[in-house]
Design a protein around this motif. Structure first.
Motif, short mmCIF file in Angstrom:
data_model
loop_
_atom_site.label_atom_id
_atom_site.label_comp_id
_atom_site.label_asym_id
_atom_site.label_seq_id
_atom_site.Cartn_x
_atom_site.Cartn_y
_atom_site.Cartn_z
N LEU A 4 -45.86 43.70 -20.95
CA LEU A 4 -45.00 43.85 -22.13
C LEU A 4 -45.16 45.15 -22.61
O LEU A 4 -44.28 45.75 -23.44
N THR A 5 -46.49 45.66 -22.43
CA THR A 5 -46.59 47.10 -23.36
C THR A 5 -46.37 48.12 -22.45
O THR A 5 -46.30 49.36 -22.76
N GLU A 6 -46.20 48.01 -21.14
CA GLU A 6 -45.86 49.01 -20.06
C GLU A 6 -44.84 50.10 -20.64
O GLU A 6 -44.97 51.29 -20.58
N PRO A 7 -43.65 49.55 -21.01
CA PRO A 7 -42.65 50.59 -21.58
C PRO A 7 -43.16 51.31 -22.44
O PRO A 7 -42.65 52.85 -22.54
N PHE A 8 -43.95 51.05 -23.42
CA PHE A 8 -44.36 51.79 -24.35
C PHE A 8 -45.59 52.84 -24.35
O PHE A 8 -46.00 53.60 -25.11
N THR A 9 -45.93 52.80 -22.91
CA THR A 9 -46.92 53.86 -22.50
C THR A 9 -46.22 55.27 -22.16
O THR A 9 -47.06 55.96 -21.88
N MET A 235 -33.86 46.32 -28.19
CA MET A 235 -33.45 45.17 -27.03
C MET A 235 -32.71 45.80 -25.82
O MET A 235 -33.09 45.68 -24.81
N GLY A 236 -32.03 46.94 -26.13
CA GLY A 236 -31.19 47.38 -24.98
C GLY A 236 -32.01 48.26 -23.80
O GLY A 236 -32.12 48.11 -22.68
N LEU A 237 -32.92 49.05 -24.77
CA LEU A 237 -33.88 49.73 -23.75
C LEU A 237 -34.93 48.67 -23.04
O LEU A 237 -35.09 49.12 -21.76
N LEU A 238 -35.41 47.76 -23.64
CA LEU A 238 -36.26 46.84 -22.96
C LEU A 238 -35.45 46.15 -21.87
O LEU A 238 -35.90 45.76 -20.59
N CYS A 239 -34.21 45.73 -21.90
CA CYS A 239 -33.25 45.17 -21.03
C CYS A 239 -33.00 46.13 -19.94
O CYS A 239 -33.33 45.98 -18.67
N SER A 240 -32.90 47.33 -19.98
CA SER A 240 -32.71 48.37 -19.21
C SER A 240 -34.03 48.67 -18.39
O SER A 240 -33.88 48.65 -17.07
N TRP A 241 -35.18 48.60 -18.97
CA TRP A 241 -36.63 48.75 -18.41
C TRP A 241 -36.52 47.69 -17.27
O TRP A 241 -37.06 47.93 -16.38
N ALA A 243 -34.62 44.94 -16.37
CA ALA A 243 -33.54 44.44 -15.49
C ALA A 243 -33.02 45.64 -14.60
O ALA A 243 -32.02 45.31 -13.69
N GLY A 244 -33.34 46.98 -14.89
CA GLY A 244 -32.63 48.19 -14.20
C GLY A 244 -31.24 48.20 -14.32
O GLY A 244 -30.60 48.78 -13.47
N THR A 245 -30.77 48.10 -15.81
CA THR A 245 -29.51 48.28 -16.19
C THR A 245 -29.34 49.52 -16.70
O THR A 245 -30.36 50.27 -17.18
N ALA A 246 -28.07 50.14 -16.94
CA ALA A 246 -27.93 51.30 -17.68
C ALA A 246 -28.13 51.11 -19.21
O ALA A 246 -27.96 50.33 -19.62
N ALA A 247 -28.89 52.35 -19.45
CA ALA A 247 -29.44 52.12 -20.85
C ALA A 247 -28.43 52.31 -21.97
O ALA A 247 -28.49 51.26 -22.97
N GLY A 248 -27.46 53.04 -21.70
CA GLY A 248 -26.46 53.05 -22.95
C GLY A 248 -25.64 51.90 -22.98
O GLY A 248 -25.39 51.45 -24.08
N ALA A 249 -25.37 51.45 -22.08
CA ALA A 249 -24.35 50.15 -21.69
C ALA A 249 -25.29 49.04 -22.16
O ALA A 249 -24.50 48.06 -22.70
N SER A 250 -26.55 49.05 -21.85
CA SER A 250 -27.43 47.77 -22.52
C SER A 250 -27.51 48.00 -23.96
O SER A 250 -27.62 46.76 -24.58
N ILE A 251 -27.73 49.15 -24.53
CA ILE A 251 -27.65 49.24 -26.00
C ILE A 251 -26.65 48.47 -26.72
O ILE A 251 -26.38 47.74 -27.58
N ALA A 252 -25.36 49.10 -26.14
CA ALA A 252 -24.04 48.62 -26.68
C ALA A 252 -23.77 47.04 -26.60
O ALA A 252 -23.40 46.53 -27.58
N ALA A 253 -24.10 46.69 -25.50
CA ALA A 253 -24.05 45.04 -25.25
C ALA A 253 -24.93 44.51 -26.18
O ALA A 253 -24.43 43.24 -26.63
N SER A 254 -26.12 44.88 -26.35
CA SER A 254 -27.20 43.97 -27.15
C SER A 254 -26.56 44.32 -28.80
O SER A 254 -26.64 43.21 -29.52
N ALA A 255 -25.97 45.45 -29.26
CA ALA A 255 -25.45 45.49 -30.56
C ALA A 255 -24.25 44.26 -30.68
O ALA A 255 -24.09 43.78 -31.65
N ILE A 256 -23.53 44.09 -29.85
CA ILE A 256 -22.22 43.30 -29.70
C ILE A 256 -22.83 41.61 -29.83
O ILE A 256 -22.24 41.06 -30.48
N ALA A 257 -23.86 41.77 -29.00
CA ALA A 257 -24.27 40.27 -28.91
C ALA A 257 -25.01 39.99 -30.16
O ALA A 257 -25.00 38.92 -30.82
N ILE A 258 -25.68 40.75 -30.76
CA ILE A 258 -26.40 40.45 -32.08
C ILE A 258 -25.27 40.36 -33.22
O ILE A 258 -25.44 39.46 -33.97
N ALA A 259 -24.19 41.15 -33.26
CA ALA A 259 -23.07 41.01 -34.25
C ALA A 259 -22.60 39.52 -33.84
O ALA A 259 -22.33 38.69 -34.99
#
Length: 296
Positions: A4-9, A235-241, A243-259
Protein backbone atom coordinates in the motif's frame (compact mmCIF):
# COMPACT_ATOMS: atom_id res chain seq x y z
CA UNK A 1 0.93 -3.17 4.26
CA UNK A 2 4.11 -2.62 2.30
CA UNK A 3 2.33 -2.84 -1.04
CA UNK A 4 0.00 0.00 0.00
CA UNK A 5 2.83 2.39 0.84
CA UNK A 6 5.26 1.25 -1.84
CA UNK A 7 4.32 3.91 -4.44
CA UNK A 8 4.97 6.70 -1.91
CA UNK A 9 8.54 5.53 -1.35
CA UNK A 10 9.61 6.40 -4.89
CA UNK A 11 10.73 9.92 -5.81
CA UNK A 12 9.15 9.94 -9.28
CA UNK A 13 5.73 8.98 -7.87
CA UNK A 14 5.87 11.73 -5.25
CA UNK A 15 6.92 14.29 -7.87
CA UNK A 16 4.07 13.15 -10.11
CA UNK A 17 1.62 13.42 -7.20
CA UNK A 18 2.79 16.92 -6.27
CA UNK A 19 2.85 18.09 -9.88
CA UNK A 20 -0.57 16.62 -10.52
CA UNK A 21 -1.93 18.33 -7.40
CA UNK A 22 -0.68 21.71 -8.66
CA UNK A 23 -2.27 21.02 -12.05
CA UNK A 24 -5.51 20.12 -10.25
CA UNK A 25 -5.53 23.47 -8.45
CA UNK A 26 -4.92 25.37 -11.69
CA UNK A 27 -7.58 23.44 -13.58
CA UNK A 28 -10.00 23.57 -10.65
CA UNK A 29 -9.95 27.37 -10.49
CA UNK A 30 -10.06 27.96 -14.24
CA UNK A 31 -12.29 24.97 -14.99
CA UNK A 32 -15.00 26.45 -12.79
CA UNK A 33 -15.23 29.43 -15.13
CA UNK A 34 -14.94 27.18 -18.19
CA UNK A 35 -18.05 25.32 -17.04
CA UNK A 36 -19.94 28.48 -16.07
CA UNK A 37 -19.15 30.23 -19.36
CA UNK A 38 -19.55 27.16 -21.58
CA UNK A 39 -15.96 27.38 -22.86
CA UNK A 40 -15.14 23.67 -23.03
CA UNK A 41 -14.62 23.74 -26.80
CA UNK A 42 -12.17 26.62 -26.42
CA UNK A 43 -10.11 24.66 -23.90
CA UNK A 44 -9.93 21.65 -26.19
CA UNK A 45 -9.06 23.83 -29.18
CA UNK A 46 -6.20 25.54 -27.35
CA UNK A 47 -4.96 22.13 -26.24
CA UNK A 48 -4.72 21.00 -29.84
CA UNK A 49 -3.39 24.41 -30.84
CA UNK A 50 -0.27 23.56 -28.83
CA UNK A 51 0.64 20.66 -31.10
CA UNK A 52 2.49 22.52 -33.88
CA UNK A 53 4.70 24.35 -31.39
CA UNK A 54 5.36 21.22 -29.36
CA UNK A 55 6.16 19.27 -32.52
CA UNK A 56 8.62 21.90 -33.76
CA UNK A 57 10.26 22.17 -30.35
CA UNK A 58 10.58 18.38 -30.11
CA UNK A 59 12.22 18.09 -33.53
CA UNK A 60 14.57 21.03 -32.85
CA UNK A 61 15.52 19.79 -29.39
CA UNK A 62 14.02 22.83 -27.64
CA UNK A 63 11.84 22.69 -24.49
CA UNK A 64 8.45 21.35 -25.57
CA UNK A 65 6.53 23.50 -23.09
CA UNK A 66 8.01 26.69 -24.60
CA UNK A 67 6.97 25.72 -28.11
CA UNK A 68 3.56 24.66 -26.86
CA UNK A 69 3.06 27.93 -25.01
CA UNK A 70 3.93 30.03 -28.07
CA UNK A 71 1.65 27.94 -30.27
CA UNK A 72 -1.23 28.13 -27.77
CA UNK A 73 -0.85 31.91 -27.53
CA UNK A 74 -0.93 32.13 -31.32
CA UNK A 75 -4.06 29.97 -31.34
CA UNK A 76 -5.79 32.26 -28.83
CA UNK A 77 -4.82 35.35 -30.82
CA UNK A 78 -6.12 33.85 -34.06
CA UNK A 79 -9.45 32.96 -32.45
CA UNK A 80 -9.78 36.52 -31.16
CA UNK A 81 -8.85 37.99 -34.56
CA UNK A 82 -11.41 35.88 -36.42
CA UNK A 83 -14.10 36.76 -33.90
CA UNK A 84 -13.39 40.50 -34.16
CA UNK A 85 -13.74 40.39 -37.95
CA UNK A 86 -17.31 39.23 -37.38
CA UNK A 87 -17.60 37.10 -40.51
CA UNK A 88 -17.49 33.80 -38.67
CA UNK A 89 -19.23 32.73 -35.49
CA UNK A 90 -17.16 32.03 -32.40
CA UNK A 91 -17.57 28.25 -32.49
CA UNK A 92 -16.96 28.11 -36.26
CA UNK A 93 -13.69 30.02 -35.86
CA UNK A 94 -12.59 27.67 -33.09
CA UNK A 95 -13.58 24.60 -35.10
CA UNK A 96 -11.61 25.63 -38.18
CA UNK A 97 -8.49 26.55 -36.23
CA UNK A 98 -8.86 23.40 -34.12
CA UNK A 99 -8.58 21.14 -37.19
CA UNK A 100 -5.92 23.28 -38.84
CA UNK A 101 -3.57 23.30 -35.83
CA UNK A 102 -4.10 19.61 -35.09
CA UNK A 103 -3.34 18.68 -38.70
CA UNK A 104 -0.26 20.93 -38.79
CA UNK A 105 1.07 19.40 -35.57
CA UNK A 106 0.71 15.84 -36.85
CA UNK A 107 2.30 16.77 -40.18
CA UNK A 108 5.29 18.33 -38.43
CA UNK A 109 5.83 15.50 -35.95
CA UNK A 110 5.47 12.88 -38.69
CA UNK A 111 8.93 13.93 -39.92
CA UNK A 112 10.42 12.75 -36.63
CA UNK A 113 11.90 9.27 -36.50
CA UNK A 114 10.23 8.73 -33.13
CA UNK A 115 6.80 9.73 -34.42
CA UNK A 116 4.80 7.28 -32.28
CA UNK A 117 6.62 8.19 -29.07
CA UNK A 118 6.43 11.94 -29.69
CA UNK A 119 2.75 11.84 -30.64
CA UNK A 120 1.86 9.77 -27.57
CA UNK A 121 3.69 12.15 -25.24
CA UNK A 122 2.01 15.18 -26.83
CA UNK A 123 -1.49 13.76 -26.69
CA UNK A 124 -1.43 11.90 -23.35
CA UNK A 125 1.42 13.50 -21.39
CA UNK A 126 4.06 11.90 -19.20
CA UNK A 127 3.35 12.87 -15.62
CA UNK A 128 5.83 10.33 -14.25
CA UNK A 129 8.64 12.30 -15.91
CA UNK A 130 7.94 15.51 -13.98
CA UNK A 131 11.11 16.99 -12.49
CA UNK A 132 11.95 19.81 -10.09
CA UNK A 133 12.03 22.42 -12.87
CA UNK A 134 8.54 21.51 -14.03
CA UNK A 135 7.29 21.56 -10.44
CA UNK A 136 8.60 25.11 -10.03
CA UNK A 137 6.85 26.17 -13.23
CA UNK A 138 3.58 24.60 -12.06
CA UNK A 139 3.87 26.36 -8.70
CA UNK A 140 4.32 29.73 -10.40
CA UNK A 141 1.40 29.00 -12.75
CA UNK A 142 -0.80 28.09 -9.76
CA UNK A 143 0.12 31.32 -7.96
CA UNK A 144 -0.62 33.42 -11.06
CA UNK A 145 -3.91 31.61 -11.61
CA UNK A 146 -5.18 32.12 -8.07
CA UNK A 147 -4.01 35.73 -8.00
CA UNK A 148 -5.66 36.71 -11.30
CA UNK A 149 -8.87 34.82 -10.47
CA UNK A 150 -9.05 36.65 -7.14
CA UNK A 151 -8.29 40.12 -8.51
CA UNK A 152 -10.72 39.82 -11.43
CA UNK A 153 -13.43 37.83 -9.66
CA UNK A 154 -16.01 40.64 -9.78
CA UNK A 155 -15.32 41.27 -13.46
CA UNK A 156 -15.58 37.56 -14.28
CA UNK A 157 -18.90 37.26 -12.45
CA UNK A 158 -20.39 40.36 -14.04
CA UNK A 159 -19.22 39.41 -17.54
CA UNK A 160 -20.60 35.89 -17.13
CA UNK A 161 -24.09 36.95 -16.02
CA UNK A 162 -24.66 40.28 -17.78
CA UNK A 163 -21.96 41.95 -19.89
CA UNK A 164 -24.02 45.17 -20.26
CA UNK A 165 -24.28 45.64 -16.51
CA UNK A 166 -20.58 44.85 -16.19
CA UNK A 167 -19.76 47.62 -18.68
CA UNK A 168 -22.07 50.02 -16.84
CA UNK A 169 -20.30 49.25 -13.57
CA UNK A 170 -16.93 49.89 -15.20
CA UNK A 171 -15.81 46.26 -14.83
CA UNK A 172 -14.62 46.02 -18.47
CA UNK A 173 -16.12 42.70 -19.62
CA UNK A 174 -13.89 42.61 -22.72
CA UNK A 175 -10.80 42.70 -20.53
CA UNK A 176 -12.30 39.99 -18.35
CA UNK A 177 -12.91 37.84 -21.42
CA UNK A 178 -9.31 38.27 -22.62
CA UNK A 179 -8.01 37.47 -19.14
CA UNK A 180 -10.16 34.36 -18.96
CA UNK A 181 -8.91 33.12 -22.33
CA UNK A 182 -5.36 33.77 -21.13
CA UNK A 183 -6.02 31.73 -17.98
CA UNK A 184 -7.45 28.86 -20.04
CA UNK A 185 -4.31 28.97 -22.18
CA UNK A 186 -2.15 28.93 -19.05
CA UNK A 187 -4.07 25.94 -17.67
CA UNK A 188 -3.72 23.97 -20.89
CA UNK A 189 -0.01 24.72 -21.26
CA UNK A 190 0.82 23.99 -17.63
CA UNK A 191 -1.20 20.75 -17.69
CA UNK A 192 0.48 19.52 -20.85
CA UNK A 193 3.22 17.57 -19.05
CA UNK A 194 0.74 15.84 -16.78
CA UNK A 195 -2.06 14.65 -19.06
CA UNK A 196 -1.20 15.90 -22.54
CA UNK A 197 -3.20 18.09 -24.87
CA UNK A 198 -5.92 15.50 -25.50
CA UNK A 199 -6.88 14.77 -21.90
CA UNK A 200 -6.42 18.21 -20.34
CA UNK A 201 -10.08 19.06 -20.96
CA UNK A 202 -10.98 16.20 -18.61
CA UNK A 203 -9.22 17.92 -15.71
CA UNK A 204 -10.67 21.29 -16.68
CA UNK A 205 -14.26 20.05 -16.76
CA UNK A 206 -14.76 16.95 -14.63
CA UNK A 207 -13.65 18.29 -11.19
CA UNK A 208 -15.67 21.48 -11.72
CA UNK A 209 -18.71 19.42 -12.67
CA UNK A 210 -18.17 17.22 -9.61
CA UNK A 211 -18.08 20.24 -7.30
CA UNK A 212 -21.09 22.05 -8.76
CA UNK A 213 -23.90 20.23 -6.87
CA UNK A 214 -22.22 20.84 -3.52
CA UNK A 215 -21.19 24.50 -3.91
CA UNK A 216 -23.21 27.49 -2.74
CA UNK A 217 -20.94 30.08 -4.39
CA UNK A 218 -18.33 30.34 -7.12
CA UNK A 219 -15.31 30.49 -4.75
CA UNK A 220 -16.56 27.41 -2.91
CA UNK A 221 -16.99 25.66 -6.26
CA UNK A 222 -13.37 26.47 -7.13
CA UNK A 223 -12.11 25.02 -3.87
CA UNK A 224 -14.25 21.92 -4.34
CA UNK A 225 -13.09 21.49 -7.93
CA UNK A 226 -9.46 21.72 -6.84
CA UNK A 227 -10.08 19.11 -4.15
CA UNK A 228 -11.81 16.73 -6.54
CA UNK A 229 -8.97 17.28 -9.00
CA UNK A 230 -6.33 16.34 -6.41
CA UNK A 231 -8.36 13.25 -5.56
CA UNK A 232 -8.52 12.34 -9.25
CA UNK A 233 -4.75 12.67 -9.59
CA UNK A 234 -4.13 10.45 -6.57
CA UNK A 235 -6.61 7.80 -7.70
CA UNK A 236 -5.32 7.87 -11.26
CA UNK A 237 -1.70 7.49 -10.23
CA UNK A 238 -2.50 4.60 -7.90
CA UNK A 239 -4.52 2.87 -10.62
CA UNK A 240 -1.63 3.38 -13.00
CA UNK A 241 0.84 1.94 -10.46
CA UNK A 242 -1.10 -1.21 -9.59
CA UNK A 243 -2.90 -1.88 -12.89
CA UNK A 244 -0.06 -0.87 -15.19
CA UNK A 245 -2.22 1.60 -17.13
CA UNK A 246 -1.24 4.93 -18.70
CA UNK A 247 -0.98 7.54 -15.96
CA UNK A 248 -2.50 10.49 -17.83
CA UNK A 249 -5.45 8.52 -19.13
CA UNK A 250 -6.01 6.98 -15.68
CA UNK A 251 -6.14 10.45 -14.11
CA UNK A 252 -8.62 11.73 -16.69
CA UNK A 253 -10.78 8.62 -16.33
CA UNK A 254 -10.73 8.96 -12.53
CA UNK A 255 -11.83 12.60 -12.81
CA UNK A 256 -14.77 11.68 -15.01
CA UNK A 257 -15.74 8.79 -12.74
CA UNK A 258 -15.67 11.06 -9.69
CA UNK A 259 -17.84 13.62 -11.51
CA UNK A 260 -20.36 10.92 -12.35
CA UNK A 261 -20.44 9.60 -8.78
CA UNK A 262 -20.70 13.12 -7.33
CA UNK A 263 -23.64 14.08 -9.52
CA UNK A 264 -25.37 10.74 -9.00
CA UNK A 265 -24.99 11.13 -5.23
CA UNK A 266 -26.32 14.68 -5.36
CA UNK A 267 -29.30 13.59 -7.45
CA UNK A 268 -30.05 10.77 -5.02
CA UNK A 269 -29.84 13.12 -2.06
CA UNK A 270 -32.16 15.60 -3.77
CA UNK A 271 -34.66 12.85 -4.57
CA UNK A 272 -34.64 11.61 -0.98
CA UNK A 273 -35.18 15.13 0.39
CA UNK A 274 -38.01 15.75 -2.04
CA UNK A 275 -39.61 12.45 -1.14
CA UNK A 276 -39.46 13.59 2.49
CA UNK A 277 -41.36 16.75 1.58
CA UNK A 278 -38.43 19.18 1.85
CA UNK A 279 -38.42 21.65 -1.04
CA UNK A 280 -35.10 22.38 -2.72
CA UNK A 281 -36.33 25.35 -4.75
CA UNK A 282 -34.56 28.61 -4.03
CA UNK A 283 -35.01 32.06 -5.48
CA UNK A 284 -32.36 33.11 -7.99
CA UNK A 285 -29.71 35.40 -6.54
CA UNK A 286 -29.31 38.84 -8.15
CA UNK A 287 -26.04 39.92 -9.73
CA UNK A 288 -25.31 42.34 -6.88
CA UNK A 289 -25.29 39.45 -4.41
CA UNK A 290 -23.00 37.38 -6.59
CA UNK A 291 -20.58 40.30 -6.95
CA UNK A 292 -20.49 40.91 -3.21
CA UNK A 293 -19.92 37.23 -2.45
CA UNK A 294 -22.62 37.23 0.24
CA UNK A 295 -25.09 34.38 0.58
CA UNK A 296 -28.79 34.82 0.97
Amino acid sequence: MHWLTEPFTTDFFLRALLGGALVAVICGVIGTWVVIRGMAFLGEAIGHGMLPGVALATIMGAPAVVGGALSAIAMSALIGALQRRGRLSYDTSIGLLFVAMLSLGVIIVSHSRSFATDATAMLFGDILAINEGILLGLLLAAIVTVAVATLLHRSFVAAAFDARIAATLGLRPHVAQLALVALVTLAVVSSYQAVGSLLVVGLLLAPAVAATPWASSIPVRMVGASGFGVLSVGMGLLCSWYAGTAAGASIAASAIAIAAISNATASLATWRRRSSGISQETAPRPLSVLLSGKQQ
